[in-house]
Design a protein around this motif. Sequence first.
Motif, PDB file in Angstrom:
ATOM      1  N   ASP A 119     153.648 -27.683 -17.136  1.00 26.22           N
ATOM      2  CA  ASP A 119     153.371 -28.385 -15.885  1.00 26.22           C
ATOM      3  C   ASP A 119     151.921 -28.847 -15.881  1.00 26.22           C
ATOM      4  O   ASP A 119     150.999 -28.027 -15.939  1.00 26.22           O
ATOM      5  CB  ASP A 119     153.615 -27.473 -14.684  1.00 26.22           C
ATOM      6  CG  ASP A 119     155.066 -27.039 -14.576  1.00 26.22           C
ATOM      7  OD1 ASP A 119     155.936 -27.884 -14.839  1.00 26.22           O
ATOM      8  OD2 ASP A 119     155.313 -25.870 -14.240  1.00 26.22           O
ATOM      9  N   TRP A 120     151.700 -30.133 -15.782  1.00 23.67           N
ATOM     10  CA  TRP A 120     150.364 -30.708 -15.900  1.00 23.67           C
ATOM     11  C   TRP A 120     149.385 -30.183 -14.864  1.00 23.67           C
ATOM     12  O   TRP A 120     148.219 -29.982 -15.150  1.00 23.67           O
ATOM     13  CB  TRP A 120     150.436 -32.236 -15.819  1.00 23.67           C
ATOM     14  CG  TRP A 120     150.826 -32.730 -14.466  1.00 23.67           C
ATOM     15  CD1 TRP A 120     152.077 -32.804 -13.945  1.00 23.67           C
ATOM     16  CD2 TRP A 120     149.942 -33.196 -13.463  1.00 23.67           C
ATOM     17  NE1 TRP A 120     152.044 -33.287 -12.669  1.00 23.67           N
ATOM     18  CE2 TRP A 120     150.734 -33.536 -12.351  1.00 23.67           C
ATOM     19  CE3 TRP A 120     148.566 -33.360 -13.377  1.00 23.67           C
ATOM     20  CZ2 TRP A 120     150.194 -34.030 -11.172  1.00 23.67           C
ATOM     21  CZ3 TRP A 120     148.027 -33.852 -12.207  1.00 23.67           C
ATOM     22  CH2 TRP A 120     148.836 -34.186 -11.129  1.00 23.67           C
ATOM     23  N   ALA A 137     148.466 -38.294  -9.434  1.00 25.86           N
ATOM     24  CA  ALA A 137     148.629 -39.401 -10.376  1.00 25.86           C
ATOM     25  C   ALA A 137     147.959 -39.144 -11.721  1.00 25.86           C
ATOM     26  O   ALA A 137     148.576 -39.332 -12.757  1.00 25.86           O
ATOM     27  CB  ALA A 137     148.083 -40.689  -9.776  1.00 25.86           C
ATOM     28  N   ARG A 138     146.707 -38.724 -11.727  1.00 24.64           N
ATOM     29  CA  ARG A 138     146.004 -38.449 -12.990  1.00 24.64           C
ATOM     30  C   ARG A 138     144.642 -37.837 -12.711  1.00 24.64           C
ATOM     31  O   ARG A 138     144.103 -37.975 -11.614  1.00 24.64           O
ATOM     32  CB  ARG A 138     145.841 -39.697 -13.832  1.00 24.64           C
ATOM     33  CG  ARG A 138     144.886 -40.721 -13.264  1.00 24.64           C
ATOM     34  CD  ARG A 138     144.832 -41.991 -14.066  1.00 24.64           C
ATOM     35  NE  ARG A 138     146.172 -42.521 -14.147  1.00 24.64           N
ATOM     36  CZ  ARG A 138     146.659 -43.195 -15.182  1.00 24.64           C
ATOM     37  NH1 ARG A 138     145.914 -43.445 -16.196  1.00 24.64           N
ATOM     38  NH2 ARG A 138     147.878 -43.644 -15.176  1.00 24.64           N
ATOM     39  N   ARG A 186     132.997 -35.676 -12.393  1.00 23.12           N
ATOM     40  CA  ARG A 186     132.687 -36.969 -12.988  1.00 23.12           C
ATOM     41  C   ARG A 186     133.951 -37.506 -13.628  1.00 23.12           C
ATOM     42  O   ARG A 186     134.601 -36.805 -14.397  1.00 23.12           O
ATOM     43  CB  ARG A 186     131.595 -36.794 -14.035  1.00 23.12           C
ATOM     44  CG  ARG A 186     131.113 -38.072 -14.606  1.00 23.12           C
ATOM     45  CD  ARG A 186     129.943 -37.839 -15.503  1.00 23.12           C
ATOM     46  NE  ARG A 186     129.424 -39.135 -15.905  1.00 23.12           N
ATOM     47  CZ  ARG A 186     128.348 -39.305 -16.591  1.00 23.12           C
ATOM     48  NH1 ARG A 186     127.653 -38.270 -16.967  1.00 23.12           N
ATOM     49  NH2 ARG A 186     127.955 -40.508 -16.921  1.00 23.12           N
ATOM     50  N   GLY A 187     134.276 -38.732 -13.321  1.00 21.58           N
ATOM     51  CA  GLY A 187     135.482 -39.321 -13.878  1.00 21.58           C
ATOM     52  C   GLY A 187     136.380 -39.828 -12.772  1.00 21.58           C
ATOM     53  O   GLY A 187     135.940 -40.096 -11.657  1.00 21.58           O
ATOM     54  N   VAL A 188     137.672 -39.917 -13.077  1.00 22.60           N
ATOM     55  CA  VAL A 188     138.653 -40.409 -12.123  1.00 22.60           C
ATOM     56  C   VAL A 188     139.655 -39.297 -11.845  1.00 22.60           C
ATOM     57  O   VAL A 188     140.215 -38.706 -12.761  1.00 22.60           O
ATOM     58  CB  VAL A 188     139.394 -41.647 -12.690  1.00 22.60           C
ATOM     59  CG1 VAL A 188     140.534 -42.060 -11.788  1.00 22.60           C
ATOM     60  CG2 VAL A 188     138.424 -42.794 -12.889  1.00 22.60           C
ATOM     61  N   SER A 189     139.860 -39.016 -10.576  1.00 25.70           N
ATOM     62  CA  SER A 189     140.856 -38.024 -10.183  1.00 25.70           C
ATOM     63  C   SER A 189     141.640 -38.586  -9.005  1.00 25.70           C
ATOM     64  O   SER A 189     141.107 -38.727  -7.909  1.00 25.70           O
ATOM     65  CB  SER A 189     140.187 -36.711  -9.803  1.00 25.70           C
ATOM     66  OG  SER A 189     141.166 -35.747  -9.513  1.00 25.70           O
ATOM     67  N   VAL A 204     144.774 -35.540 -17.977  1.00 27.25           N
ATOM     68  CA  VAL A 204     146.166 -35.181 -17.688  1.00 27.25           C
ATOM     69  C   VAL A 204     146.806 -36.202 -16.762  1.00 27.25           C
ATOM     70  O   VAL A 204     146.132 -36.847 -15.964  1.00 27.25           O
ATOM     71  CB  VAL A 204     146.266 -33.763 -17.073  1.00 27.25           C
ATOM     72  CG1 VAL A 204     145.789 -32.707 -18.044  1.00 27.25           C
ATOM     73  CG2 VAL A 204     145.498 -33.662 -15.785  1.00 27.25           C
ATOM     74  N   ARG A 205     148.139 -36.292 -16.899  1.00 28.40           N
ATOM     75  CA  ARG A 205     148.956 -37.168 -16.066  1.00 28.40           C
ATOM     76  C   ARG A 205     150.218 -36.416 -15.658  1.00 28.40           C
ATOM     77  O   ARG A 205     150.671 -35.541 -16.392  1.00 28.40           O
ATOM     78  CB  ARG A 205     149.346 -38.424 -16.838  1.00 28.40           C
ATOM     79  CG  ARG A 205     148.223 -39.354 -17.121  1.00 28.40           C
ATOM     80  CD  ARG A 205     148.684 -40.521 -17.993  1.00 28.40           C
ATOM     81  NE  ARG A 205     147.574 -41.310 -18.436  1.00 28.40           N
ATOM     82  CZ  ARG A 205     146.786 -41.021 -19.466  1.00 28.40           C
ATOM     83  NH1 ARG A 205     146.995 -39.937 -20.166  1.00 28.40           N
ATOM     84  NH2 ARG A 205     145.787 -41.799 -19.797  1.00 28.40           N
ATOM     85  N   PRO A 206     150.833 -36.781 -14.543  1.00 26.71           N
ATOM     86  CA  PRO A 206     152.067 -36.108 -14.130  1.00 26.71           C
ATOM     87  C   PRO A 206     153.172 -36.255 -15.170  1.00 26.71           C
ATOM     88  O   PRO A 206     153.273 -37.279 -15.846  1.00 26.71           O
ATOM     89  CB  PRO A 206     152.461 -36.836 -12.844  1.00 26.71           C
ATOM     90  CG  PRO A 206     151.232 -37.494 -12.361  1.00 26.71           C
ATOM     91  CD  PRO A 206     150.411 -37.781 -13.571  1.00 26.71           C
ATOM     92  N   GLY A 207     153.983 -35.214 -15.300  1.00 25.06           N
ATOM     93  CA  GLY A 207     155.131 -35.250 -16.184  1.00 25.06           C
ATOM     94  C   GLY A 207     154.820 -34.992 -17.640  1.00 25.06           C
ATOM     95  O   GLY A 207     155.726 -34.994 -18.467  1.00 25.06           O
ATOM     96  N   GLU A 208     153.555 -34.763 -17.984  1.00 27.64           N
ATOM     97  CA  GLU A 208     153.188 -34.497 -19.372  1.00 27.64           C
ATOM     98  C   GLU A 208     152.854 -33.023 -19.561  1.00 27.64           C
ATOM     99  O   GLU A 208     152.178 -32.431 -18.725  1.00 27.64           O
ATOM    100  CB  GLU A 208     151.930 -35.289 -19.764  1.00 27.64           C
ATOM    101  CG  GLU A 208     152.101 -36.764 -19.829  1.00 27.64           C
ATOM    102  CD  GLU A 208     150.810 -37.448 -20.260  1.00 27.64           C
ATOM    103  OE1 GLU A 208     149.741 -36.817 -20.231  1.00 27.64           O
ATOM    104  OE2 GLU A 208     150.888 -38.625 -20.622  1.00 27.64           O
TER     105      GLU A 208
END
Length: 159
Positions: A43-44, A61-62, A54-57, A78-82
């Motif tokens: 589970d991601w 979604a990711r 720092r970054g995109v959250s 990380v991304r959902p479903g991975e």
Amino acid sequence: MARMLVDGDDVVVRLTLRERAAARRRDVRVPLAAVRRVTVEADWWRALRGVPRRGVSIPGARSIGTRRHQAGTDFVVVRPGEPVVCVELRPPAPFRLLSVGAPTLTRARATARALVRAAPGLDLSTPCRQPLAVPEEDPGGAVTALPEAAPLPPRPPLP
């Protein structure tokens, strides 16, 4: 999609051009000697801890970049479903955890096996990732206790 691989004596997280822009950094490189434990999370969202720094959250979604918590900093892609390959690191590594998504569970397990074969001195006492220490209970003194909050002012009486 980011890839985690072994390059000589280092663990490298190779980022795509878009992921580099989102994380605002180049590839992540950490010595293999700093690897403490390698696990796979199906589970991601279980790979995420702390708050984005720092970054995109984007919730649900990711998450790409660094996340800060009481024990240090994690680097995540990380991304959902991975499924996610999680690599716990020892100090003085720049991060406490590297979490990188994989397209399939089979691919995540293959990456984890490659890291386990290459990394010397792994902690094999448990196959699970260890929780963060509560600051007040950390016996090693690595994390200091959080300061107590100032008392709240008294509430005004209700009319």
